[in-house]
Write an enzyme that holds these catalytic residues in place. Structure first.
Site, PDB file in Angstrom:
ATOM      1  N   VAL A  21       0.818  -1.292   0.026  1.00 32.28           N
ATOM      2  CA  VAL A  21      -0.001  -0.187   0.043  1.00 32.28           C
ATOM      3  C   VAL A  21       0.771   1.180   0.021  1.00 32.28           C
ATOM      4  O   VAL A  21       0.333   2.312   0.210  1.00 32.28           O
ATOM      5  CB  VAL A  21      -1.159   0.071   1.164  1.00 32.28           C
ATOM      6  CG1 VAL A  21      -2.329  -0.655   0.677  1.00 32.28           C
ATOM      7  CG2 VAL A  21      -0.410  -0.589   2.371  1.00 32.28           C
ATOM      8  N   LEU A  23       3.176   2.834   1.937  1.00 33.09           N
ATOM      9  CA  LEU A  23       3.344   3.474   3.411  1.00 33.09           C
ATOM     10  C   LEU A  23       4.587   4.156   3.628  1.00 33.09           C
ATOM     11  O   LEU A  23       4.395   5.031   4.461  1.00 33.09           O
ATOM     12  CB  LEU A  23       2.852   2.574   4.368  1.00 33.09           C
ATOM     13  CG  LEU A  23       1.539   1.896   4.293  1.00 33.09           C
ATOM     14  CD1 LEU A  23       1.502   0.876   5.421  1.00 33.09           C
ATOM     15  CD2 LEU A  23       0.412   3.136   4.535  1.00 33.09           C
ATOM     16  N   ASN A  27      11.493   4.819   1.084  1.00 30.75           N
ATOM     17  CA  ASN A  27      11.521   3.541   0.648  1.00 30.75           C
ATOM     18  C   ASN A  27      11.174   3.154  -0.617  1.00 30.75           C
ATOM     19  O   ASN A  27       9.866   3.071  -1.025  1.00 30.75           O
ATOM     20  CB  ASN A  27      10.917   2.614   1.608  1.00 30.75           C
ATOM     21  CG  ASN A  27      10.932   1.001   1.412  1.00 30.75           C
ATOM     22  OD1 ASN A  27      11.039   0.458   0.387  1.00 30.75           O
ATOM     23  ND2 ASN A  27      10.434   0.127   2.370  1.00 30.75           N
ATOM     24  N   SER A  30       8.748   0.091  -1.617  1.00 36.71           N
ATOM     25  CA  SER A  30       7.449   0.530  -0.991  1.00 36.71           C
ATOM     26  C   SER A  30       6.669   1.307  -1.941  1.00 36.71           C
ATOM     27  O   SER A  30       5.382   1.026  -2.246  1.00 36.71           O
ATOM     28  CB  SER A  30       7.391   0.916   0.477  1.00 36.71           C
ATOM     29  OG  SER A  30       6.281   1.566   0.567  1.00 36.71           O
ATOM     30  N   HIS A 139       2.401   3.807  10.235  1.00 33.54           N
ATOM     31  CA  HIS A 139       2.005   2.238  10.317  1.00 33.54           C
ATOM     32  C   HIS A 139       3.078   1.594  11.467  1.00 33.54           C
ATOM     33  O   HIS A 139       2.745   0.713  11.792  1.00 33.54           O
ATOM     34  CB  HIS A 139       1.863   1.815   8.943  1.00 33.54           C
ATOM     35  CG  HIS A 139       3.500   1.717   8.205  1.00 33.54           C
ATOM     36  ND1 HIS A 139       3.889   2.611   8.090  1.00 33.54           N
ATOM     37  CD2 HIS A 139       4.187   0.741   7.928  1.00 33.54           C
ATOM     38  CE1 HIS A 139       5.173   2.494   7.136  1.00 33.54           C
ATOM     39  NE2 HIS A 139       4.989   1.186   7.326  1.00 33.54           N
ATOM     40  N   GLU A 176      14.970   3.658  14.950  1.00 31.13           N
ATOM     41  CA  GLU A 176      14.507   2.435  14.071  1.00 31.13           C
ATOM     42  C   GLU A 176      15.203   1.201  14.607  1.00 31.13           C
ATOM     43  O   GLU A 176      15.266   0.389  13.612  1.00 31.13           O
ATOM     44  CB  GLU A 176      14.673   3.085  12.667  1.00 31.13           C
ATOM     45  CG  GLU A 176      14.079   4.232  12.171  1.00 31.13           C
ATOM     46  CD  GLU A 176      12.592   3.882  11.707  1.00 31.13           C
ATOM     47  OE1 GLU A 176      12.534   2.817  11.006  1.00 31.13           O
ATOM     48  OE2 GLU A 176      11.641   4.661  11.765  1.00 31.13           O
ATOM     49  N   ARG A 213      15.550   8.925   9.264  1.00 32.58           N
ATOM     50  CA  ARG A 213      14.516   8.230  10.599  1.00 32.58           C
ATOM     51  C   ARG A 213      15.076   8.247  11.915  1.00 32.58           C
ATOM     52  O   ARG A 213      14.663   7.782  12.817  1.00 32.58           O
ATOM     53  CB  ARG A 213      14.170   6.802  10.017  1.00 32.58           C
ATOM     54  CG  ARG A 213      13.291   6.704   8.634  1.00 32.58           C
ATOM     55  CD  ARG A 213      12.669   5.518   8.662  1.00 32.58           C
ATOM     56  NE  ARG A 213      12.057   5.077   7.296  1.00 32.58           N
ATOM     57  CZ  ARG A 213      11.622   3.987   7.032  1.00 32.58           C
ATOM     58  NH1 ARG A 213      11.424   3.061   8.061  1.00 32.58           N
ATOM     59  NH2 ARG A 213      11.177   3.541   5.784  1.00 32.58           N
ATOM     60  N   HIS A 247      17.384   2.984   5.941  1.00 36.24           N
ATOM     61  CA  HIS A 247      18.140   2.413   7.107  1.00 36.24           C
ATOM     62  C   HIS A 247      19.634   2.227   6.687  1.00 36.24           C
ATOM     63  O   HIS A 247      19.906   2.063   5.373  1.00 36.24           O
ATOM     64  CB  HIS A 247      17.536   1.272   7.432  1.00 36.24           C
ATOM     65  CG  HIS A 247      16.337   1.288   8.101  1.00 36.24           C
ATOM     66  ND1 HIS A 247      15.201   0.526   7.664  1.00 36.24           N
ATOM     67  CD2 HIS A 247      15.654   2.203   9.107  1.00 36.24           C
ATOM     68  CE1 HIS A 247      13.968   0.810   8.568  1.00 36.24           C
ATOM     69  NE2 HIS A 247      14.184   1.528   9.244  1.00 36.24           N
ATOM     70  N   ASP A 249      21.272  -0.253   7.298  1.00 40.92           N
ATOM     71  CA  ASP A 249      21.350  -1.687   6.721  1.00 40.92           C
ATOM     72  C   ASP A 249      21.102  -2.060   5.226  1.00 40.92           C
ATOM     73  O   ASP A 249      21.279  -3.110   4.587  1.00 40.92           O
ATOM     74  CB  ASP A 249      20.751  -2.799   7.705  1.00 40.92           C
ATOM     75  CG  ASP A 249      19.120  -2.825   7.622  1.00 40.92           C
ATOM     76  OD1 ASP A 249      18.624  -1.843   6.565  1.00 40.92           O
ATOM     77  OD2 ASP A 249      18.539  -3.484   8.538  1.00 40.92           O
ATOM     78  N   ASN A 362       8.371  -4.639  -0.524  1.00 40.06           N
ATOM     79  CA  ASN A 362       8.016  -3.506   0.410  1.00 40.06           C
ATOM     80  C   ASN A 362       9.537  -3.190   1.040  1.00 40.06           C
ATOM     81  O   ASN A 362       9.556  -2.223   2.045  1.00 40.06           O
ATOM     82  CB  ASN A 362       7.401  -4.099   1.620  1.00 40.06           C
ATOM     83  CG  ASN A 362       5.829  -3.617   1.454  1.00 40.06           C
ATOM     84  OD1 ASN A 362       5.730  -2.846   0.664  1.00 40.06           O
ATOM     85  ND2 ASN A 362       4.908  -4.403   1.844  1.00 40.06           N
ATOM     86  N   CYS A 368      16.657  -7.418   6.803  1.00 46.14           N
ATOM     87  CA  CYS A 368      15.363  -6.679   7.565  1.00 46.14           C
ATOM     88  C   CYS A 368      14.768  -7.580   8.422  1.00 46.14           C
ATOM     89  O   CYS A 368      14.171  -7.351   9.490  1.00 46.14           O
ATOM     90  CB  CYS A 368      14.705  -6.085   6.608  1.00 46.14           C
ATOM     91  SG  CYS A 368      15.373  -4.809   5.597  1.00 46.14           S
TER      92      CYS A 368
HETATM   93  O1  SUG Z   1      10.309   0.656   7.343  1.00 38.62           O
HETATM   94  N1  SUG Z   1       8.688  -1.152   4.596  1.00 38.62           N
HETATM   95  C1  SUG Z   1       9.472  -1.187   5.768  1.00 38.62           C
HETATM   96  C2  SUG Z   1      10.837  -2.008   5.313  1.00 38.62           C
HETATM   97  C3  SUG Z   1      11.876  -2.037   6.480  1.00 38.62           C
HETATM   98  C4  SUG Z   1      13.070  -2.584   6.208  1.00 38.62           C
HETATM   99  N2  SUG Z   1      13.838  -2.725   7.260  1.00 38.62           N
HETATM  100  C5  SUG Z   1      15.202  -2.496   7.475  1.00 38.62           C
HETATM  101  N3  SUG Z   1      16.065  -1.935   6.444  1.00 38.62           N
HETATM  102  N4  SUG Z   1      15.752  -2.864   8.247  1.00 38.62           N
HETATM  103  C6  SUG Z   1       9.998   0.234   6.287  1.00 38.62           C
HETATM  104  O2  SUG Z   1      10.063   1.171   5.104  1.00 38.62           O
HETATM  105  C7  SUG Z   1       6.613  -0.533   3.669  1.00 38.62           C
HETATM  106  C8  SUG Z   1       4.954  -1.056   3.943  1.00 38.62           C
HETATM  107  C9  SUG Z   1       4.157  -0.513   2.776  1.00 38.62           C
HETATM  108  O3  SUG Z   1       4.578   0.293   1.885  1.00 38.62           O
HETATM  109  O4  SUG Z   1       3.079  -1.065   2.656  1.00 38.62           O
HETATM  110  C10 SUG Z   1       7.475  -0.738   4.825  1.00 38.62           C
HETATM  111  O5  SUG Z   1       7.037  -0.385   6.183  1.00 38.62           O
END
Ligand code: SUG
Length: 446
Positions: A21, A23, A27, A30, A139, A176, A213, A247, A249, A362, A368
């Site tokens: 979706v 969010l 990213n 995503s 979220h 985070e 973040r 992030h 990582d 995502n 992750c």
């Molecule tokens: O926080 N994706 C997560 C991915 C987290 C990855 N974690 C690390 N790198 N450690 C984020 O961006 C996408 C959800 C969405 O778009 O529906 C999301 O939350």
């Protein structure tokens, strides 16, 4: 004398509402895949296969349960009322962006669950955890409380484990978790250097294209709370954040003496290296392995997620194993960079690939999906045994997922009130399988 210790991986089990979706600003995966149809069943099975791979290599592996979604408590707190089904229905009608945030399966990315300091590095000799408040995205800001409960079930012995509350819920302390922390050491049980990578300072006016973040102040608080020794603070590269590395990582991974990173990862690479060397002192000699932008442009890096690999000490192997996502193999430049690592005489002996495509879409790669926790033998023995992953638990969880998960979920399906009961049935069964008790989820406590 150094007590023997292992690095356990605690993977977040993908929840039944896994969906696309869009969010997370900053990213790119995503954002790009927003609106697509997901396959929650395939997603959870991929995650379980990854856990199996590590368990088969003889590495301790644990399962962290998904959270209850839709998060009806959020929707009620912002004024939607009536029965559970009515709350969901009204929220989707009047505020779809908020409703979709309430449905996210984001707790699956356990690298963001908490920052962890092993007992070899803490003042009181306990393992310390600070669950991340994940304030930057709505979220994800819903995760902290349940994650705290979850970590307290897995690590229940307060004489050995300290699970703190998340940091105060203000942007000043935006946190985070372990995705921005790397621990280097001679051996898991030996004193380590704790590298805390932050994106912005709390008072700073951040004018980047995408959000930074993690604040420096959040990690300073975590360091104090944990009584963590040998901290090094380094600023994340601004260019990396603006290029989609939300992030650290996404651009860096490390274990034991080895820190593998991209040229763009740190704002001041020389200072980071000098600080790590100074703090490592006579404990160990760090090994820095850098991949240049010329060899791997940031765009290929973000698509391939080469650095979002698990860098593992596998029993019986004298060099490290890099467990990379299949997307790294699919990207010619990233694949060449990965093969070059394995064929050099450096610390990485081989690269393996794992399919976690549902999560990758995502923006979540193999690294992750896991929270690393270094544990001594006694600490390992004090964990909740029902959450320890082995082939028997794999079989049970596969059957559970086949029974309870949909194999197709379009964003519009998240508005279906039947999902509430489906998810609760799945999670109720799971609390039994993982020995979490009958009051683990909000729906079990009413
Ligand atoms: O926080 N994706 C997560 C991915 C987290 C990855 N974690 C690390 N790198 N450690 C984020 O961006 C996408 C959800 C969405 O778009 O529906 C999301 O939350």
């Amino acid at each position: 004398m150094i007590s023997p210790a292992v690095e356990a991986n605690c993977d977040g089990l993908v929840g039944p509402t896994h969906s696309y979706v869009g969010l997370s600003p900053g990213n790119i995966a995503s954002q790009t895949n927003a609106g697509e149809v997901s396959n929650p069943r395939a997603a959870v099975l991929e995650g379980l296969s990854k856990m199996r791979r590590l368990a088969d290599w003889g590495l301790p592996q644990f399962v962290l349960p998904p959270h209850e979604r839709p998060d009806l408590a959020l929707l009620r707190a912002i004024g939607f009322s009536g029965s559970d089904a009515q709350v969901l229905e009204k929220a989707w009608k009047d505020a779809p962006a908020l409703a979709s945030a309430a449905c996210s399966a984001s707790p699956m990315w356990a690298a963001n669950a908490a920052t962890v300091t092993p007992s070899a590095d803490t003042a009181d000799g306990r393992v310390h955890f600070t669950p991340a408040n994940l304030l930057t995205n709505l979220h994800r800001s819903l995760e902290g409380e349940q994650t705290t409960r979850s970590l307290r079930r897995l690590f229940p012995d307060e004489a050995r484990f300290a699970v703190h509350d998340p940091l105060p819920a203000h942007a000043h302390f935006a946190d985070e978790g372990a995705a921005n922390h790397v621990r280097l050491c001679a051996d898991h049980g030996a004193p380590g250097v704790n590298l805390f990578v932050w994106g912005r300072e709390a008072w700073e006016r951040w004018e980047g294209r995408f959000p930074a973040r993690q604040t420096r102040e959040a990690f300073e608080a975590v360091e104090r709370l944990h009584g963590a020794a040998r901290g090094v603070f380094a600023r994340q590269g601004r260019g990396a954040i603006n290029g989609g590395a939300f992030h650290n990582d996404v651009v860096c991974v490390g274990t034991r003496e080895c820190l593998l990173f991209h040229e763009s990862a740190f704002e001041d690479r020389a200072a980071m290296e000098a600080d790590v060397r100074r703090v490592a002192d006579d404990h160990f000699e760090p090994i820095f392995v850098e991949i240049s932008t010329a060899d791997l442009p940031l765009e290929d890096l973000v698509k391939s997620y080469l650095f979002n690999s698990q860098l593992l000490v596998v029993p019986g192997e004298d060099r490290l194993v890099l467990l990379a996502p299949g997307e790294t193999r699919d990207n010619p430049r990233a694949h060449a960079a990965a093969q070059a690592l394995a064929s050099s005489n450096g610390p990485i002996g081989r690269v393996e690939y794992v399919d976690v495509r549902q999560s990758m879409r995502n923006g979540g790669g193999p690294a992750c999906l896991r929270l690393r926790v270094v544990l001594s033998e006694a600490e390992l023995a004090a964990t909740n045994p029902a959450q320890r992953f082995d082939s028997a638990l794999h079989d049970r969880l596969n059957a559970w997922a086949e029974r309870h998960y949909r194999d197709s979920l379009a964003p519009a399906d998240l508005a279906d009130p039947a999902l509430i009961t489906e998810v609760r049935a799945a999670l109720d069964a799971l609390t039994g399988i993982l020995g979490l008790g009958g009051d683990f989820y909000p729906f079990q406590r009413v």
